[in-house]
Each structure stands twice: as structure tokens, then as C-alpha cells.
Design an enzyme around this catalytic site. Structure first.
Site, PDB file in Angstrom:
ATOM      1  CG  ASP A 276      -1.843  -1.212   1.234  1.00  0.00           C
ATOM      2  OD1 ASP A 276      -2.286  -1.634   0.152  1.00  0.00           O
ATOM      3  OD2 ASP A 276      -2.089  -1.750   2.330  1.00  0.00           O
TER       4      ASP A 276
ATOM      5  CG  HIS B 250      -3.293  -5.294   2.813  1.00  0.00           C
ATOM      6  ND1 HIS B 250      -2.557  -4.409   2.056  1.00  0.00           N
ATOM      7  CD2 HIS B 250      -3.135  -6.516   2.221  1.00  0.00           C
ATOM      8  CE1 HIS B 250      -1.970  -5.061   1.062  1.00  0.00           C
ATOM      9  NE2 HIS B 250      -2.319  -6.348   1.135  1.00  0.00           N
TER      10      HIS B 250
END
Length: 330
Positions: free
Chosen positions: A151, A178
Site C-alpha cells: 500500500d 489492507h
């Protein structure tokens, strides 16, 4: 002597991740485990002239025990890949069972190992791992990490696409979880200081949150983000091993159990009591040593994103815990 084990070494993430670990200067012994094809992957990697000794195991002949016994670091990318139209939550039923079984092996055969969870949905599989370790009385929050490095890598890359420059030039804190809306990029805290044009902000945030969908679509149903995830998993593992070797001030993002790590209590208070949350974590010789808290500096736009993330994360965490202990509640 650093002994690393990869559980799920024959898969789309496991193979490139194993390659990167095999050439790491920090890894002395690499054990590979999967339910199929592991001997072939091991033979292939063993031809590389790196210092790591590579061994490979299948379930037969107590393979999991052999792969894990004495391991210092265990990386778990095992599980089915995401397919078109499939959310990370859709993966839950299958991957939850896989992670539970593998972490049970860790608890039995390498209870002091640092565990890096890649298997999706990370928002739920890390709580599953924590509950399994608790049941075996070996849970240590400083040694359990959900890998969210991808990310952060995507955030830096996509910021560069918007404002120019190299992705290596930018550092973007990304917090939360996530998957989808649980991923919260704190774009007001980019270093070096960078202003995102207001007309580009919403699209940039959405791209960071749903970047995985781009890969699934581009691969036309034949896979998900494997190479970028392998890179991100290795990047975290390498940072951890640098800290093990005495380097100070090593910080990586990770989804962790907050309260049992120094600094985590403040984050837990700021996120309404959630037990798990992704934040920048300082690493040391034995795992996590400090949780950094960028949340007080979030702007109003980011605070709204955080509120949405917290709702979904609370559901994900409960789902993971109740997979192992059905009567558990937050």
C-alpha cells in the site's frame, strides 16, 4: 545464522518472494514449504550462487515440521489468489483455514519466530493468527505482522504519477488496514512536503485503495498482484533482518496488534479501541519496538476516511477472531 521459512513457496507470490530471500545477504538458510511443486522450486533456487542453503518440503514426511523447526522468520503467502470480481473478503473462508493450520504449525515447531502474514484478507488473517498463537500460549504481538508495504509502495508510485518525479522520492504514510476503504493514505504527510491538486485527490485516494483491482483486470482473470506483493513482502523481511543485525531506526508499515507494542495504546485510543491497525512500526532485534502514531496530524479529509476505515476494520477483526473462537467479541 538466520533461518527463514516460506509457507506457500510454490505460489504466485511465494516463488518470487523465495527468489528474493534466497539472494538476500541476511539469509543463511531458506526452507520452502507448500502442498505441491516445492521440490522443483527448491531445486531451481538451489542453483543460484548465493550463500543461502535452500531446502524444500511437501506435507508428506512431516514436511511442515521440518520446514519450521528452528526458523527465525516465517513468511506466509499461502492461499488462493484473488479473481475478477472477488474482494479480499471473498477469500476469507478458504484462506482463513489455510492460515490457521500453518500458524498452528508455527506455534508448535517455531514458537519464537517472527511471523509475516501476506495471505489475504490480512485484516482478518492476522487476528486469526493471533488467536491461534494465544490458544497455544505463545502469542507475542511484537513478532506478528500483517504486511501492508504494498500500500505504501503504491501510494508513492501513484503520487509520482500525479505530481511528477520518481516514486523513490516520496514517502507516504498509509494506515488502517489492507483492503479497499480500510486503506487510508495520509497524503497531507507526504515527505518531502507535496501538495496534491484538489481535483486529483479523490481519484488518487481511490487508486491507492483499489490498486490491486488494476492488476486483477490487467491479468484478465489469470492472477492478482503477485510480483509487487512479493517485492513488498521481501522489503519488509529485509528491513526486519537489518534491524536484527543491529541497524537502528528501521521503520516499516505493518498491521499489528496495538496494545501490546510500546506506543500502540495511543493509536488504539485514537481508533476507537480497535485491537489491530496498520501504522509505521519501528523494528528491532526481536521484532516491533515502537508504534509510530501519525493520526493526530491527519487533516479533516483524512479523518473522514479513517471513520469509514474503522467501521470496516472492526467487522474484519471480529470475523477473524470468531473464526478461531466463535464466542469471542471485541
Amino acid at each position: 545464522m538466520v533461518k527463514a521459512a516460506v509457507l506457500g513457496a510454490s505460489g504466485g507470490i511465494g516463488q518470487p518472494l523465495s527468489l528474493l530471500l534466497a539472494i538476500s545477504p541476511y539469509v543463511d538458510e531458506l526452507r520452502l514449504y507448500d502442498i505441491v511443486n516445492t521440490p522443483g522450486v527448491g531445486a531451481d533456487l538451489s542453483h543460484i550462487n548465493s550463500k543461502a542453503k535452500v531446502t524444500a518440503y511437501l506435507p508428506e514426511g512431516q514436511g511442515l515440521e521440518k520446514a519450521l523447526t528452528g526458523a527465525d522468520i516465517v513468511v506466509i503467502p499461502a492461499g488462493i489468489p484473488r479473481k475478477p470480481g472477488m474482494t479480499r473478503d471473498d477469500l476469507f473462508k478458504i484462506n482463513a483455514g489455510i492460515v490457521s493450520d500453518l500458524v498452528t504449525g508455527v506455534a508448535k515447531f517455531s514458537p519464537k519466530a517472527v511471523i509475516l502474514i501476506i495471505s489475504n484478507p490480512v485484516n482478518s488473517t492476522v487476528p486469526i493468527a493471533a488467536e491461534v498463537l494465544r490458544k497455544h500460549e505463545v502469542f507475542d504481538a511484537t513478532k506478528l505482522f500483517g504486511i501492508t508495504s504494498l500500500d505504501v509502495a503504491r501510494a508513492a508510485t501513484f503520487v509520482a504519477d500525479v505530481v511528477g518525479g520518481s516514486p523513490t522520492h516520496y514517502k507516504v504514510p498509509v494506515v488502517g488496514g489492507h483492503s479497499g476503504e480500510t486503506i487510508v493514505p495520509l497524503l497531507s504527510q507526504i515527505t518531502p512536503k507535496t501538495e496534491i491538486p484538489s481535483d486529483k485527490l479523490d481519484a488518487l485516494v481511490k487508486r491507492i485503495q483499489f490498486g490491486g483491482d488494476e492488476v486483477v483486470k490487467a491479468k484478465e482473470g489469470l492472477g492478482s498482484a503477485t510480483l509487487s506483493m512479493a517485492y513488498s513482502g521481501y522489503k519488509f523481511a529485509e528491513s526486519l533482518l537489518r534491524a536484527v543485525n543491529g541497524e537502528m531506526g528501521v521503520v516499516e508499515p505493518a498491521y499489528v496488534h496495538l496494545e501490546d507494542i510500546p506506543g500502540g495504546k495511543d493509536v488504539k485510543d485514537d481508533v476507537g479501541g480497535l485491537d489491530f491497525f496498520a501504522v509505521p512500526v519501528e523494528l528491532g532485534p526481536n521484532g516491533a519496538v515502537w508504534v509510530n502514531n501519525p493520526l493526530p496530524r491527519a487533516n479533516d479529509y483524512e479523518k473522514a476516511l479513517l471513520e469509514e476505515a474503522k467501521k470496516k476494520l472492526a467487522e474484519n477483526i471480529v470475523k477473524g477472531i470468531e473464526f478461531v473462537t466463535p464466542t469471542s467479541k471485541l
